[in-house]
Design an enzyme around this catalytic site. Structure first.
Site, short mmCIF file in Angstrom:
data_model
loop_
_atom_site.label_atom_id
_atom_site.label_comp_id
_atom_site.label_asym_id
_atom_site.label_seq_id
_atom_site.Cartn_x
_atom_site.Cartn_y
_atom_site.Cartn_z
N LYS A 181 -80.52 -48.55 20.29
CA LYS A 181 -81.41 -48.66 19.14
C LYS A 181 -82.87 -48.73 19.59
CE LYS A 181 -78.10 -50.69 15.93
NZ LYS A 181 -77.95 -51.64 14.81
N GLU A 210 -79.62 -44.29 18.03
CA GLU A 210 -80.17 -44.38 16.68
C GLU A 210 -81.58 -43.81 16.68
OE1 GLU A 210 -80.01 -47.85 13.51
OE2 GLU A 210 -81.63 -48.20 14.95
#
Length: 292
Positions: A181, A210
């Protein structure tokens, strides 16, 4: 039977541990010196038969947890509780369906009632919610994924419930797949560096990244990510992402997914849609146990 996704010794160990923990909450000392002071009003060797019904239409999940509750309680009694199931995990039932019958020590049946039904009502709730989302994806090739937004201590239970409702498990925890992330990317020095390090450290693990823009998407594709999560993308951006990825990486959509919008996102051609609400918004099924 447990689904193939979680059918291993680990989940059975989890069932045993979580049931023990739940019984300890109620009995203050289980299995040693645990007390149900209300059940002690009944003669020690009294037997009884009870049935459990569902007041709601639902997808059933939690058979193994119910069985484990009475298995553990039987260790404190001279009698064995016999359970006759009329349904299976993953089965759709209508309201007022008899789910199972119990035959055994009256004290044991009453002591185990709430713990057993808590597991069954909660897991059936997760399975039922999942089935609604799966239905919304009908006619598309997109698969429904869960997340790690689960009730602490019930990760494997809720993940299993998702499979009973027709969904697919995302990673089980922090150990079985990468999900890189924003903060990971910043700490690693960029998407390319994060992905290359992940593949070097654990070449056998899936690497998912992500991204928050189409520019980051291109970076993740070029870095060799296996799956790319599109966080809060509009449908127009998702359609562009599908074209840009061109089968080089699978695409997952996440963020504010609702039953009303799910099918629209799926029609863009993404591979997966992940929904935190499957496990964090638990609408328990209404169950009732009655002595005959």
């Amino acid at each position: 039977m447990l689904s193939n996704a979680l059918q291993n010794d680990a989940i059975y160990e989890d069932i045993s541990k979580t049931v023990t923990w739940a019984l300890q909450e109620d009995l203050n000392g289980f299995p040693v010196n645990g007390q149900d002071i209300t059940a002690e009003l009944i003669p020690e060797n009294e037997t009884a038969i009870a049935t459990v019904i569902s007041r709601d239409e639902c997808i059933i999940c939690g058979v193994a947890w119910v069985n484990e509750v009475f298995k553990q309680l039987d260790q404190t009694s001279d009698l064995t509780t016999n359970i006759t199931w009329y349904v299976n995990d993953g089965q759709h039932v209508k309201a007022n369906t008899t789910l199972f019958e119990l035959n055994g020590n009256a004290r044991t049946l009453l002591t185990g009632e709430r713990t057993a039904l808590n597991f069954l009502q909660s897991l059936s709730g997760t399975a039922t919610t999942t089935s609604h989302y799966v239905k919304a994806l009908a006619g598309t090739a997109t698969k429904l994924l869960d997340t790690r937004k689960t009730i602490p201590g019930l990760r494997s239970a809720q993940k299993y419930a998702v499979t009973c409702g027709g969904g697919v498990n995302h990673r089980i925890g922090l150990f079985d797949a990468f999900l890189i992330k924003e903060n990971h990317i910043a700490a690693c020095g960029g998407i390319d560096k994060a992905v290359s390090t992940a593949k070097q450290n654990h070449p056998d693990k899936t690497v998912e990244v992500e991204v928050e823009s189409l520019e980051e998407l291109i970076q993740a594709v070029n870095a060799g990510a296996d799956i790319i999560m599109l966080d809060n993308f509009t449908t127009t951006m998702i359609e562009q992402a599908v074209t840009l990825a061109a089968g080089k990486a699978k695409l997952e959509v996440s963020g504010n997914m609702t039953l009303a919008t799910l099918n629209d996102y799926a029609k863009t051609g993404v591979d997966f849609i992940s929904v935190g609400a499957l496990t964090k918004h638990v609408n328990a099924i209404d169950l009732s146990m009655r002595f005959k």
